[in-house]
Design a protein around this motif. Structure first.
Motif, PDB file in Angstrom:
ATOM      1  N   ALA A   1      -8.760   7.167   0.328  1.00 12.57           N
ATOM      2  CA  ALA A   1     -10.223   7.093   0.239  1.00 12.57           C
ATOM      3  C   ALA A   1     -10.885   7.495   1.557  1.00 12.57           C
ATOM      4  N   ASP A   2     -10.183   7.334   2.669  1.00 12.20           N
ATOM      5  CA  ASP A   2     -10.748   7.591   3.987  1.00 12.20           C
ATOM      6  C   ASP A   2     -10.467   9.044   4.422  1.00 12.20           C
ATOM      7  N   PRO A   3     -11.529   9.848   4.635  1.00 11.32           N
ATOM      8  CA  PRO A   3     -11.313  11.257   5.020  1.00 11.32           C
ATOM      9  C   PRO A   3     -10.510  11.393   6.320  1.00 11.32           C
TER      10      PRO A   3
ATOM     11  N   CYS B   1      -0.549   2.775  -3.365  1.00 18.13           N
ATOM     12  CA  CYS B   1      -0.182   2.126  -2.096  1.00 18.13           C
ATOM     13  C   CYS B   1      -1.430   1.643  -1.371  1.00 18.13           C
ATOM     14  N   VAL B   2      -2.358   1.064  -2.124  1.00 19.22           N
ATOM     15  CA  VAL B   2      -3.621   0.567  -1.561  1.00 19.22           C
ATOM     16  C   VAL B   2      -3.547  -0.962  -1.492  1.00 19.22           C
ATOM     17  N   PRO B   3      -4.457  -1.621  -0.749  1.00 20.75           N
ATOM     18  CA  PRO B   3      -4.444  -3.087  -0.723  1.00 20.75           C
ATOM     19  C   PRO B   3      -4.550  -3.652  -2.144  1.00 20.75           C
ATOM     20  N   VAL B   4      -3.999  -4.835  -2.362  1.00 24.86           N
ATOM     21  CA  VAL B   4      -3.955  -5.424  -3.708  1.00 24.86           C
ATOM     22  C   VAL B   4      -5.354  -5.500  -4.341  1.00 24.86           C
ATOM     23  N   GLY B   5      -6.356  -5.841  -3.539  1.00 22.36           N
ATOM     24  CA  GLY B   5      -7.718  -5.962  -4.058  1.00 22.36           C
ATOM     25  C   GLY B   5      -8.336  -4.623  -4.453  1.00 22.36           C
TER      26      GLY B   5
ATOM     27  N   ASP C   1       3.395   0.809  -8.179  1.00 19.21           N
ATOM     28  CA  ASP C   1       2.636   0.418  -6.987  1.00 19.21           C
ATOM     29  C   ASP C   1       3.592  -0.235  -6.000  1.00 19.21           C
ATOM     30  N   VAL C   2       3.047  -0.671  -4.851  1.00 17.79           N
ATOM     31  CA  VAL C   2       3.874  -1.349  -3.845  1.00 17.79           C
ATOM     32  C   VAL C   2       3.249  -2.689  -3.451  1.00 17.79           C
ATOM     33  N   GLY C   3       2.299  -3.173  -4.233  1.00 22.84           N
ATOM     34  CA  GLY C   3       1.526  -4.370  -3.872  1.00 22.84           C
ATOM     35  C   GLY C   3       2.376  -5.612  -3.657  1.00 22.84           C
ATOM     36  N   SER C   4       1.897  -6.484  -2.762  1.00 18.38           N
ATOM     37  CA  SER C   4       2.686  -7.656  -2.364  1.00 18.38           C
ATOM     38  C   SER C   4       2.618  -8.817  -3.342  1.00 18.38           C
ATOM     39  N   SER C   5       1.670  -8.787  -4.304  1.00 18.49           N
ATOM     40  CA  SER C   5       1.705  -9.815  -5.351  1.00 18.49           C
ATOM     41  C   SER C   5       1.729  -9.083  -6.688  1.00 18.49           C
TER      42      SER C   5
ATOM     43  N   ALA D   1       6.082  -2.568  -8.701  1.00 18.89           N
ATOM     44  CA  ALA D   1       7.216  -2.772  -7.787  1.00 18.89           C
ATOM     45  C   ALA D   1       6.687  -3.265  -6.440  1.00 18.89           C
ATOM     46  N   HIS D   2       7.589  -3.872  -5.668  1.00  9.85           N
ATOM     47  CA  HIS D   2       7.217  -4.348  -4.328  1.00  9.85           C
ATOM     48  C   HIS D   2       8.392  -4.155  -3.371  1.00  9.85           C
ATOM     49  N   PRO D   3       8.321  -3.133  -2.515  1.00 15.50           N
ATOM     50  CA  PRO D   3       9.358  -3.011  -1.496  1.00 15.50           C
ATOM     51  C   PRO D   3       9.125  -4.082  -0.421  1.00 15.50           C
TER      52      PRO D   3
ATOM     53  N   SER E   1      -0.710  -0.792  10.491  1.00 17.07           N
ATOM     54  CA  SER E   1      -1.253  -0.187   9.271  1.00 17.07           C
ATOM     55  C   SER E   1      -1.856   1.169   9.622  1.00 17.07           C
ATOM     56  N   GLY E   2      -2.249   1.911   8.580  1.00 19.84           N
ATOM     57  CA  GLY E   2      -2.885   3.209   8.798  1.00 19.84           C
ATOM     58  C   GLY E   2      -1.908   4.376   8.741  1.00 19.84           C
ATOM     59  N   PRO E   3      -2.441   5.609   8.821  1.00 20.48           N
ATOM     60  CA  PRO E   3      -1.629   6.809   8.585  1.00 20.48           C
ATOM     61  C   PRO E   3      -0.624   7.118   9.696  1.00 20.48           C
TER      62      PRO E   3
ATOM     63  N   ASP F   1      -6.275 -10.103   0.712  1.00 17.67           N
ATOM     64  CA  ASP F   1      -6.036  -9.807  -0.706  1.00 17.67           C
ATOM     65  C   ASP F   1      -4.791 -10.516  -1.237  1.00 17.67           C
ATOM     66  N   VAL F   2      -3.753 -10.618  -0.406  1.00 12.73           N
ATOM     67  CA  VAL F   2      -2.522 -11.289  -0.857  1.00 12.73           C
ATOM     68  C   VAL F   2      -2.821 -12.749  -1.201  1.00 12.73           C
ATOM     69  N   PHE F   3      -3.552 -13.442  -0.316  1.00 12.54           N
ATOM     70  CA  PHE F   3      -3.814 -14.868  -0.575  1.00 12.54           C
ATOM     71  C   PHE F   3      -4.727 -15.070  -1.777  1.00 12.54           C
TER      72      PHE F   3
HETATM   73  P1  NAP Z   1      -2.724   0.335   4.941  1.00 18.21           P
HETATM   74  O1  NAP Z   1      -1.840   0.865   6.025  1.00 18.21           O
HETATM   75  O2  NAP Z   1      -4.047  -0.259   5.302  1.00 18.21           O
HETATM   76  O3  NAP Z   1      -2.962   1.512   3.869  1.00 18.21           O
HETATM   77  C1  NAP Z   1      -3.750   1.391   2.722  1.00 18.21           C
HETATM   78  C2  NAP Z   1      -4.593   2.649   2.590  1.00 18.21           C
HETATM   79  O4  NAP Z   1      -5.208   2.680   1.286  1.00 18.21           O
HETATM   80  C3  NAP Z   1      -5.735   2.737   3.615  1.00 18.21           C
HETATM   81  O5  NAP Z   1      -5.729   3.998   4.247  1.00 18.21           O
HETATM   82  C4  NAP Z   1      -6.982   2.544   2.727  1.00 18.21           C
HETATM   83  O6  NAP Z   1      -8.131   3.195   3.242  1.00 18.21           O
HETATM   84  C5  NAP Z   1      -6.538   3.170   1.445  1.00 18.21           C
HETATM   85  N1  NAP Z   1      -7.364   2.798   0.288  1.00 18.21           N
HETATM   86  C6  NAP Z   1      -8.034   1.642   0.043  1.00 18.21           C
HETATM   87  N2  NAP Z   1      -8.622   1.679  -1.172  1.00 18.21           N
HETATM   88  C7  NAP Z   1      -8.343   2.888  -1.710  1.00 18.21           C
HETATM   89  C8  NAP Z   1      -8.646   3.515  -2.942  1.00 18.21           C
HETATM   90  N3  NAP Z   1      -9.368   2.898  -3.887  1.00 18.21           N
HETATM   91  N4  NAP Z   1      -8.185   4.774  -3.160  1.00 18.21           N
HETATM   92  C9  NAP Z   1      -7.456   5.414  -2.220  1.00 18.21           C
HETATM   93  N5  NAP Z   1      -7.125   4.867  -1.028  1.00 18.21           N
HETATM   94  C10 NAP Z   1      -7.549   3.619  -0.775  1.00 18.21           C
HETATM   95  O7  NAP Z   1      -1.958  -0.785   4.079  1.00 18.21           O
HETATM   96  P2  NAP Z   1      -0.377  -0.912   3.775  1.00 18.21           P
HETATM   97  O8  NAP Z   1       0.232  -1.846   4.755  1.00 18.21           O
HETATM   98  O9  NAP Z   1       0.204   0.424   3.574  1.00 18.21           O
HETATM   99  O10 NAP Z   1      -0.446  -1.711   2.405  1.00 18.21           O
HETATM  100  C11 NAP Z   1      -0.587  -1.055   1.168  1.00 18.21           C
HETATM  101  C12 NAP Z   1      -0.016  -1.923   0.056  1.00 18.21           C
HETATM  102  O11 NAP Z   1       1.347  -2.196   0.346  1.00 18.21           O
HETATM  103  C13 NAP Z   1      -0.704  -3.266  -0.136  1.00 18.21           C
HETATM  104  O12 NAP Z   1      -0.895  -3.515  -1.503  1.00 18.21           O
HETATM  105  C14 NAP Z   1       0.270  -4.253   0.441  1.00 18.21           C
HETATM  106  O13 NAP Z   1       0.188  -5.516  -0.217  1.00 18.21           O
HETATM  107  C15 NAP Z   1       1.607  -3.567   0.188  1.00 18.21           C
HETATM  108  N6  NAP Z   1       2.705  -3.900   1.123  1.00 18.21           N
HETATM  109  C16 NAP Z   1       2.453  -3.978   2.469  1.00 18.21           C
HETATM  110  C17 NAP Z   1       3.486  -4.291   3.332  1.00 18.21           C
HETATM  111  C18 NAP Z   1       3.234  -4.408   4.836  1.00 18.21           C
HETATM  112  O14 NAP Z   1       4.031  -5.000   5.546  1.00 18.21           O
HETATM  113  N7  NAP Z   1       2.176  -3.840   5.354  1.00 18.21           N
HETATM  114  C19 NAP Z   1       4.789  -4.491   2.832  1.00 18.21           C
HETATM  115  C20 NAP Z   1       5.021  -4.360   1.468  1.00 18.21           C
HETATM  116  C21 NAP Z   1       3.963  -4.063   0.611  1.00 18.21           C
HETATM  117  P3  NAP Z   1      -9.206   2.302   4.092  1.00 18.21           P
HETATM  118  O15 NAP Z   1      -8.486   1.870   5.318  1.00 18.21           O
HETATM  119  O16 NAP Z   1     -10.319   3.248   4.322  1.00 18.21           O
HETATM  120  O17 NAP Z   1      -9.567   1.143   3.194  1.00 18.21           O
END
Ligand code: NAP
Length: 302
Positions: A36-38, A70-74, A95-99, A119-121, A128-130, A235-237
Motif C-alpha cells: 500500500a505504501d509507494p 503479508c500485511v498486519p492482521v488488522g 497469509d502469514v498472519g500471527s493469529s 498459514a503462520h511461519p 519491519s519494513g522493506p 493487531d495480534v492482541f
Molecule cells: P511489516 O514489515 O510492517 O510489513 C507489512 C507491510 O504491509 C507494510 O509495508 C504495510 O504498509 C503493508 N500493508 C498494510 N496494509 C496493506 C494493504 N491493505 N495492502 C497492501 N499492503 C499493506 O510487517 P511484517 O512483520 O512483515 O508482518 C506482516 C504479517 O506477518 C503480520 O500479519 C504479522 O502478524 C505476520 N508475522 C510477523 C512476524 C514478525 O516477527 N514480524 C512473524 C510471523 C508472522 P504500511 O507500513 O504503509 O502500513
C-alpha cells in the motif's frame, strides 16, 4: 500440483523474506508483489524482493496461482477485499498472519467461494519494513498451516511443499489450537516484555540512564522483544484476545505463587521452579531453535 506464480501483498519483513526466499530456492516461480505504501514499493523494486512490483493489488494477483497476504492482521480483510474481483480462477489465497481464527474468518467473509488456506511461519525479528527481509528467515523454523474444514488436500500439500522448499518445517494444526499455542509461546512473552520495559522506564527511584547502563543484567533481552512493530502487535492482541486473556490469567496465578514463595522465604519452591525452566531452555537448543552459546553467542561478537 505446484504453484507456478506467487503474488505477495505487503512487502515488509515477512513479504520481503518470502519473495527473497522464493527467488533463492524456487527461481522458476514467477513472483509479483504490491504494498500500500509507494515508498515501500519503490524500495522493494530496488532490492528485488519480487520479480515485478505492481501498482495495484488487483494487478499483482491477476496471474497468480497462489496469493500470500503479508500485511498486519488488522489489514487482512481490507487486503482481501482489494483482490476479490481480480483473482485467477482456481487461485489459492494464503497469509502469514500471527493469529489464525480471526484471519480465517476475515478472509472467508471477504473472499466467498475462494480456496483459503491460512498459514503462520513462526519466524521473525523485531524489525519491519522493506529493508528488513532476508532469504534465510524461514530456515529450520516451523510454518503452521491451518486449513479450514473441507480444504482441498492437493492444495494443502502444495502449500506445505512450498514452505518446505523455503527451508521451513511444516505442521498442520487446527486454527483454534494454533491461537492457544502461540498465545503462550509468543503473544504472552511479548506482552510481558512490553510491560517490563515500560515499568522500568517509568520508575522514579531509578534513573533511565541507570536502566540502560546496567541492562546486561537481563533487562536488555526483554528490550529486543519490546522493540517489535507496534502495529503488528496491537493487531495480534486485538485478534487473539480470548487465548491471550486465558494465558494471562494462568501467568498471573503462577506469578502470584512465586511472589508468595519470595515473601514466605520458600527457597525450595524457587529453586525447583528455576531448575524446571532451565531444562526448557536446554530443549529449545536441542531442537535447533536457538543458539547454544552463552548469552545467545553475543559475547563472541565483542
Ligand atoms: P511489516 O514489515 O510492517 O510489513 C507489512 C507491510 O504491509 C507494510 O509495508 C504495510 O504498509 C503493508 N500493508 C498494510 N496494509 C496493506 C494493504 N491493505 N495492502 C497492501 N499492503 C499493506 O510487517 P511484517 O512483520 O512483515 O508482518 C506482516 C504479517 O506477518 C503480520 O500479519 C504479522 O502478524 C505476520 N508475522 C510477523 C512476524 C514478525 O516477527 N514480524 C512473524 C510471523 C508472522 P504500511 O507500513 O504503509 O502500513
Amino acid at each position: 500440483m505446484s504453484f507456478g506464480s506467487v503474488a505477495i501483498i505487503g512487502l515488509g519483513l515477512l513479504g520481503g523474506s518470502v519473495g527473497l526466499a522464493l527467488k533463492e530456492h524456487l527461481p522458476q516461480v514467477a513472483t509479483t508483489g504490491f504494498d500500500a505504501d509507494p515508498a515501500t514499493r519503490a524500495r522493494a523494486a530496488e532490492r528485488g524482493l519480487v520479480g515485478t512490483v505492481c501498482e495495484s493489488a488487483a494487478q499483482a494477483v491477476a496471474d497468480a496461482d497462489l496469493v500470500i497476504l503479508c500485511v498486519p492482521v488488522g489489514a487482512m480483510a481490507a487486503a482481501a477485499r482489494d483482490i476479490a474481483g481480480s483473482l485467477k480462477a482456481g487461485a489459492v489465497v494464503s497469509d502469514v498472519g500471527s493469529s489464525k481464527q480471526f484471519v480465517a474468518e476475515a478472509l472467508a467473509a471477504a473472499l466467498p467461494g475462494v480456496a483459503i488456506i491460512p498459514a503462520h511461519p513462526v519466524a521473525g525479528t523485531e524489525r519491519s519494513g522493506p529493508d528488513a527481509g532476508f532469504a534465510s528467515l524461514f530456515h529450520n523454523r516451523w510454518c503452521i498451516i491451518t486449513p479450514p474444514e473441507g480444504a482441498n488436500e492437493a492444495q494443502v500439500e502444495a502449500l506445505s511443499a512450498l514452505w518446505q522448499a523455503l527451508g521451513a518445517k511444516v505442521e498442520i494444526m487446527d486454527a483454534r489450537h494454533h491461537d492457544m499455542v502461540l498465545a503462550v509461546t509468543s503473544h504472552l512473552p511479548h506482552l510481558i516484555a512490553y510491560t517490563i520495559v515500560g515499568t522500568a522506564s517509568d520508575l522514579e527511584g531509578v534513573t533511565e540512564s541507570e536502566v540502560i547502563k546496567y541492562s546486561a543484567g537481563g533487562f536488555r533481552d526483554f528490550t529486543r522483544i519490546a522493540a517489535s512493530d507496534p502495529t503488528m502487535w496491537r493487531d495480534v492482541f486485538l485478534s487473539n484476545k480470548d487465548a491471550v486473556l486465558d494465558m494471562l490469567q494462568r501467568f498471573t496465578e503462577d506469578l502470584t505463587a512465586l511472589q508468595r514463595a519470595i515473601r514466605v522465604g520458600d527457597g525450595q519452591q524457587l529453586f525447583d521452579h528455576f531448575t524446571r525452566t532451565r531444562a526448557i531452555r536446554r530443549s529449545i537448543i536441542e531442537e535447533g531453535q536457538d543458539d547454544a552459546r552463552p548469552d545467545f553467542g553475543r559475547s563472541d561478537h565483542g
